[in-house]
Structures are given as structure tokens and as C-alpha cells.
Design a protein around this motif. Structure first.
Motif, PDB file in Angstrom:
ATOM      1  N   ASN A   1      -4.822   2.364  -3.753  1.00  0.00           N
ATOM      2  CA  ASN A   1      -5.864   2.448  -2.728  1.00  0.00           C
ATOM      3  C   ASN A   1      -5.474   3.326  -1.543  1.00  0.00           C
ATOM      4  N   THR A   2      -4.402   4.113  -1.695  1.00  0.00           N
ATOM      5  CA  THR A   2      -3.871   4.886  -0.570  1.00  0.00           C
ATOM      6  C   THR A   2      -3.737   6.360  -0.918  1.00  0.00           C
TER       7      THR A   2
ATOM      8  N   SER B   1      -0.753  -1.637  -3.062  1.00  0.00           N
ATOM      9  CA  SER B   1      -1.473  -0.744  -2.147  1.00  0.00           C
ATOM     10  C   SER B   1      -1.526   0.700  -2.629  1.00  0.00           C
ATOM     11  N   TRP B   2      -0.682   1.075  -3.582  1.00  0.00           N
ATOM     12  CA  TRP B   2      -0.572   2.477  -3.969  1.00  0.00           C
ATOM     13  C   TRP B   2      -1.888   3.049  -4.475  1.00  0.00           C
TER      14      TRP B   2
ATOM     15  N   GLN C   1      -7.240   3.453   2.264  1.00  0.00           N
ATOM     16  CA  GLN C   1      -6.260   3.672   3.326  1.00  0.00           C
ATOM     17  C   GLN C   1      -5.702   5.083   3.262  1.00  0.00           C
TER      18      GLN C   1
ATOM     19  N   LYS D   1       3.784  -2.031  -0.327  1.00  0.00           N
ATOM     20  CA  LYS D   1       3.489  -3.021  -1.354  1.00  0.00           C
ATOM     21  C   LYS D   1       2.939  -2.312  -2.593  1.00  0.00           C
TER      22      LYS D   1
END
Length: 219
Positions: free
Chosen positions: A93-94, A90-91, A169, A87
Motif C-alpha cells: 500500500n506504499t 504496509s509494502w 501511503q 511493517k
């Protein structure tokens, strides 16, 4: 040449209760996902997934030969497949961490294929070689022995220059999920430095056990 078959899915599949017993070190606290099912010792023509893995694992010694283009293509295709399954929100936070290969970075046999897969994802992904091989070990696909977790842990080290600014994450990337030992050890090492991060594994394929009835003559 195989181009597409049921061994491969464009969407990531999660290792569930049915698949987990095929990977000795995994338990229900581990979240791992994969695209394809890899059949060992069956050859690259056995399936599309076997072809992808064979091309990814082409030795650095074939650089500057006609074989290298297949490795490059597999890296680009897998990077794109991973990117399409994440998604966009999400990038940021990863962080993506390649599981280290068996050779040291100063070895002529060092293969950074999963680092390059991560870089091929694009989207300004936060890719870090937080883990690296300090002591060389035998490549996993050359042996059928069950991994020694302590020995594997002793062969790996953490690049402390890359551990600032942890993310919510962590995605550990590798080509083939076999016993799950590498994932488990790397997960524990990352959890020790980033205890607040959730850690999952994304694999190009998972190894499937051989069918005991494959050679059975029903007649």
C-alpha cells in the motif's frame, strides 16, 4: 574511524515538538522520521551519522575510484535500515518517492543516491521518480541561505507517466532534513495529484543546530 555512537538509532525516530523548531518549514501537520543526527561542518569523523552522510553524498565524479565503495556501502546500509523499520503488511500500500537532487538527470553531476537507497530496500518496493528536477539549482549543502519555496517549486516537475495507480501511503525519501523546505514542497506537489494519500517523510538524518556553548570555556 567511527563505527557506532549515540548519533544513530537503528529505529526510526519521529520529529516531535522538541525537534520541529529546528526545521523552519515544518509544522504539526507534517510527519517526518529519521535515523541519525547530523552535525554540519563537523567532518565525517565527528559521528557515525556524519560518516554515513559524507559517504552518501560522495560525488559521482569518484565513480571508478576507491571512494565509490563507501558510497555503495552506505546506500545498501540505509536501504536495509529503512526496510527493517517498515511493517511487511504496509509494502503493498506504499509508494516510495525520492526527493529530487539539485541536478537534472542529464547532468554529469546528477546523483541518484536516494533512488538507489529505495531500490536497495528490496521487497519489490514500489519506487517511482514521480518528481524530478527540471531546472538545476545550487546544492543545499553548499549554501546556508534559507530556501525560497516558490523557486524550489518552479525547479521541479511531475512525471505524469508515473502517477497512475496511487497508493494509500507515500513515503518521501531524502538524506538530510534541514529546513524542511524540500519535503514541504514535494509533499504539496504529491498531495495535488494524489489527494487521498497520506504523505510522510523518511530521512537518513536530521540536521541539528550547533551548540552555542560548544566553545564556551567554563573555567
Amino acid at each position: 574511524m567511527t563505527t557506532s555512537d549515540a548519533s544513530w538509532s537503528a529505529r526510526l525516530r519521529v520529529v516531535g515538538d522538541l525537534e520541529r523548531p529546528d526545521h523552519f518549514y515544518l509544522d504539526n501537520s507534517d510527519t517526518c522520521a529519521y535515523f541519525g543526527t547530523y552535525t554540519p561542518r563537523a567532518g565525517f569523523a565527528h559521528s557515525y551519522t556524519n560518516q554515513i552522510i559524507s559517504n552518501l553524498k560522495k560525488s559521482p565524479s569518484v565513480r571508478n575510484t576507491g571512494q565509490w565503495q563507501y558510497k555503495q556501502r552506505a546506500i545498501a546500509n540505509v536501504g536495509a535500515a529503512i526496510a527493517q523499520n517498515l511493517k511487511p503488511a504496509s509494502w503493498q500500500n506504499t509508494v516510495f518517492i525520492p526527493i529530487p537532487p539539485s541536478k537534472r538527470r542529464d547532468s554529469p553531476e546528477y546523483d541518484d543516491r536516494m533512488l538507489r537507497v529505495a531500490q536497495a530496500m528490496g521487497h519489490n518496493a514500489d519506487v517511482r521518480e514521480v518528481l524530478f528536477t527540471e531546472v538545476e539549482r545550487e546544492a543545499r549543502h553548499t549554501t546556508t541561505d534559507r530556501r525560497d519555496r516558490d523557486a524550489l517549486r518552479a525547479s521541479l516537475a511531475i512525471d505524469t507517466g508515473l502517477i497512475a495507480n496511487p497508493r494509500q501511503q507515500v513515503v518521501l525519501l531524502d538524506d538530510v532534513l534541514t529546513t524542511g523546505c524540500s519535503f514541504k514542497v514535494c509533499k504539496e506537489m504529491i498531495a495535488a495529484i494524489w489527494p487521498e494519500s497520506s504523505i510522510i517523510g523518511v530521512f537518513v538524518a536530521r540536521r541539528v543546530p550547533q551548540n552555542p556553548f560548544a566553545d564556551f570555556d567554563s573555567e
